[in-house]
Design a protein around this motif. Structure first.
Motif, PDB file in Angstrom:
ATOM      1  N   GLU A 258      56.307  43.088  49.956  1.00 16.61           N
ATOM      2  CA  GLU A 258      56.853  42.094  51.129  1.00 16.61           C
ATOM      3  C   GLU A 258      55.934  41.198  51.525  1.00 16.61           C
ATOM      4  OE1 GLU A 258      58.840  44.240  54.286  1.00 16.61           O
ATOM      5  OE2 GLU A 258      59.850  45.490  52.754  1.00 16.61           O
ATOM      6  N   ASP A 259      54.568  41.580  51.638  1.00 15.86           N
ATOM      7  CA  ASP A 259      53.538  40.451  52.252  1.00 15.86           C
ATOM      8  C   ASP A 259      52.835  39.972  51.137  1.00 15.86           C
ATOM      9  OD1 ASP A 259      52.362  43.039  51.279  1.00 15.86           O
ATOM     10  OD2 ASP A 259      51.195  42.974  53.199  1.00 15.86           O
ATOM     11  N   CYS A 260      53.260  39.997  49.764  1.00 21.78           N
ATOM     12  CA  CYS A 260      52.571  39.229  48.765  1.00 21.78           C
ATOM     13  C   CYS A 260      53.253  38.283  48.058  1.00 21.78           C
ATOM     14  CB  CYS A 260      51.990  40.396  47.824  1.00 21.78           C
ATOM     15  SG  CYS A 260      50.785  39.626  46.482  1.00 21.78           S
ATOM     16  N   ASP A 261      52.457  37.118  47.649  1.00 22.71           N
ATOM     17  CA  ASP A 261      53.213  36.107  46.947  1.00 22.71           C
ATOM     18  C   ASP A 261      52.634  35.885  45.580  1.00 22.71           C
ATOM     19  OD1 ASP A 261      50.675  34.507  47.716  1.00 22.71           O
ATOM     20  OD2 ASP A 261      52.119  33.085  48.625  1.00 22.71           O
ATOM     21  N   ALA A 262      51.691  36.863  44.895  1.00 18.90           N
ATOM     22  CA  ALA A 262      51.078  36.771  43.941  1.00 18.90           C
ATOM     23  C   ALA A 262      52.053  36.886  42.744  1.00 18.90           C
ATOM     24  CB  ALA A 262      49.941  37.602  43.617  1.00 18.90           C
ATOM     25  N   VAL A 263      51.601  36.156  41.355  1.00 20.62           N
ATOM     26  CA  VAL A 263      52.707  36.344  40.484  1.00 20.62           C
ATOM     27  C   VAL A 263      52.223  37.795  39.569  1.00 20.62           C
ATOM     28  CG1 VAL A 263      53.204  34.003  40.266  1.00 20.62           C
ATOM     29  CG2 VAL A 263      51.238  34.799  39.011  1.00 20.62           C
ATOM     30  N   VAL A 264      53.168  38.001  38.758  1.00 20.25           N
ATOM     31  CA  VAL A 264      52.716  39.229  37.902  1.00 20.25           C
ATOM     32  C   VAL A 264      53.382  39.216  36.484  1.00 20.25           C
ATOM     33  CG1 VAL A 264      53.511  41.523  37.579  1.00 20.25           C
ATOM     34  CG2 VAL A 264      53.329  40.678  39.982  1.00 20.25           C
TER      35      VAL A 264
ATOM     36  N   ALA B 226      45.385  31.455  44.648  1.00 23.76           N
ATOM     37  CA  ALA B 226      45.836  30.790  45.955  1.00 23.76           C
ATOM     38  C   ALA B 226      46.731  31.695  46.289  1.00 23.76           C
ATOM     39  CB  ALA B 226      46.202  29.542  45.536  1.00 23.76           C
ATOM     40  N   ALA B 227      47.007  32.904  45.968  1.00 22.80           N
ATOM     41  CA  ALA B 227      47.883  34.000  46.502  1.00 22.80           C
ATOM     42  C   ALA B 227      47.590  34.075  47.769  1.00 22.80           C
ATOM     43  CB  ALA B 227      47.973  35.132  45.534  1.00 22.80           C
ATOM     44  N   ASN B 228      48.724  34.419  48.630  1.00 17.74           N
ATOM     45  CA  ASN B 228      48.705  35.139  49.985  1.00 17.74           C
ATOM     46  C   ASN B 228      47.913  34.291  50.957  1.00 17.74           C
ATOM     47  OD1 ASN B 228      50.208  37.159  49.171  1.00 17.74           O
ATOM     48  ND2 ASN B 228      48.272  38.277  48.232  1.00 17.74           N
ATOM     49  N   GLY B 229      48.114  33.053  50.679  1.00 20.89           N
ATOM     50  CA  GLY B 229      47.253  32.067  51.691  1.00 20.89           C
ATOM     51  C   GLY B 229      45.645  32.020  51.561  1.00 20.89           C
ATOM     52  N   ARG B 230      45.055  32.628  50.435  1.00 19.05           N
ATOM     53  CA  ARG B 230      43.658  32.720  50.273  1.00 19.05           C
ATOM     54  C   ARG B 230      43.425  31.724  49.015  1.00 19.05           C
ATOM     55  NH1 ARG B 230      44.805  38.161  49.504  1.00 19.05           N
ATOM     56  NH2 ARG B 230      44.242  37.894  47.256  1.00 19.05           N
ATOM     57  N   GLU B 231      42.457  30.870  49.340  1.00 20.63           N
ATOM     58  CA  GLU B 231      42.002  29.860  48.301  1.00 20.63           C
ATOM     59  C   GLU B 231      40.563  30.537  47.802  1.00 20.63           C
ATOM     60  OE1 GLU B 231      41.512  27.720  45.620  1.00 20.63           O
ATOM     61  OE2 GLU B 231      42.863  26.640  46.855  1.00 20.63           O
ATOM     62  N   SER B 232      40.626  30.878  46.351  1.00 21.35           N
ATOM     63  CA  SER B 232      39.596  31.633  45.839  1.00 21.35           C
ATOM     64  C   SER B 232      38.788  30.669  44.798  1.00 21.35           C
ATOM     65  CB  SER B 232      39.659  32.795  45.467  1.00 21.35           C
ATOM     66  OG  SER B 232      40.649  32.760  44.377  1.00 21.35           O
ATOM     67  N   LEU B 233      39.331  29.149  44.857  1.00 21.88           N
ATOM     68  CA  LEU B 233      38.845  28.101  43.969  1.00 21.88           C
ATOM     69  C   LEU B 233      38.552  27.235  45.005  1.00 21.88           C
ATOM     70  CD1 LEU B 233      40.742  27.701  40.656  1.00 21.88           C
ATOM     71  CD2 LEU B 233      38.438  28.811  40.991  1.00 21.88           C
ATOM     72  N   ALA B 234      37.694  27.387  45.902  1.00 23.46           N
ATOM     73  CA  ALA B 234      37.204  26.494  47.094  1.00 23.46           C
ATOM     74  C   ALA B 234      36.086  25.580  46.319  1.00 23.46           C
ATOM     75  CB  ALA B 234      36.891  27.044  48.305  1.00 23.46           C
ATOM     76  N   ARG B 235      35.326  25.973  45.584  1.00 23.69           N
ATOM     77  CA  ARG B 235      34.047  25.163  45.161  1.00 23.69           C
ATOM     78  C   ARG B 235      34.142  25.068  43.926  1.00 23.69           C
ATOM     79  NH1 ARG B 235      29.466  28.167  46.521  1.00 23.69           N
ATOM     80  NH2 ARG B 235      30.939  29.914  46.019  1.00 23.69           N
ATOM     81  N   VAL B 236      33.231  24.086  43.400  1.00 24.49           N
ATOM     82  CA  VAL B 236      32.977  23.938  41.856  1.00 24.49           C
ATOM     83  C   VAL B 236      32.269  25.291  41.131  1.00 24.49           C
ATOM     84  CG1 VAL B 236      32.002  22.646  40.106  1.00 24.49           C
ATOM     85  CG2 VAL B 236      32.842  21.331  41.847  1.00 24.49           C
ATOM     86  N   ALA B 237      31.644  25.924  42.109  1.00 26.45           N
ATOM     87  CA  ALA B 237      31.012  27.152  41.628  1.00 26.45           C
ATOM     88  C   ALA B 237      32.110  28.207  41.449  1.00 26.45           C
ATOM     89  CB  ALA B 237      29.885  27.723  42.549  1.00 26.45           C
TER      90      ALA B 237
END
Length: 181
Positions: free
Chosen positions: A141-147, A21-32
């Protein structure tokens, strides 16, 4: 090696889950998408494979993201809550291609409960080792992902979700070149 191998694997899975869910992207949107994520992370055990399970994983992801940036006391409270909610009972297990490691829930427990317990066990190791400073947020600056910084010299600063490190290094190089001219 900073942590036991199963702890490092669990911590990397936590990072990868939070970063879905980093940077406003949802990559777990579907069960698949969840199926693909679980396959890539090597999760096994019972699955409902439905929208409710996906929703529970989304809820867990939010809780883990809050723990990632929490102070020690808050992290301890959150880890203990996850373990308590799962009625965690740590046991040594050996299955599939994995050698001896800890499980604290049954293989047929709900997916989010198993994932949360595994994450809590790994975070408990981090807390006990006084290594919470290895749990970071990307410095771009433009990223909120964890490390997760498992480097020996504690030098990792950028995530693995994109090209944040490359962009930062190129910007620093250009800034240095601009002062030379």
């Amino acid at each position: 090696m900073v942590f036991a191998p199963d702890t490092e694997i669990a911590l990397r899975a936590v990072v990868n889950l939070i970063n879905t869910a980093a940077n406003g992207r949802e990559s777990l949107a579907r069960v698949a998408d969840l199926d693909e994520f679980l396959q890539s992370e090597g999760f096994s055990g019972a699955r409902a494979g439905d929208a409710a399970e996906l929703s529970s994983v989304h809820e867990l992801r939010g809780r883990l993201a809050a723990l990632w940036t929490a102070d020690e006391d808050s992290a301890v409270a959150g880890v203990n809550r996850l373990l308590r909610e799962a009625n965690a009972l740590p046991q040594l297990m050996k299955h599939d291609e994995w050698d001896w490691h800890l499980h604290a829930t049954a293989r047929d427990a709900p997916l989010a409960e198993r994932m949360g317990t595994e994450a809590a066990m790994a975070l408990a190791d981090v807390i006990r080792s006084k290594e919470m400073d290895r749990m970071l947020v990307c410095e771009a600056e433009d990223c909120d992902a964890v490390v997760l910084d498992l480097s020996r010299n504690r030098s990792k600063r950028y995530c693995d979700t994109g090209n944040c490190a490359n962009r930062a290094h190129v910007a620093a190089y250009r800034a240095r070149q601009a002062t030379v001219r």
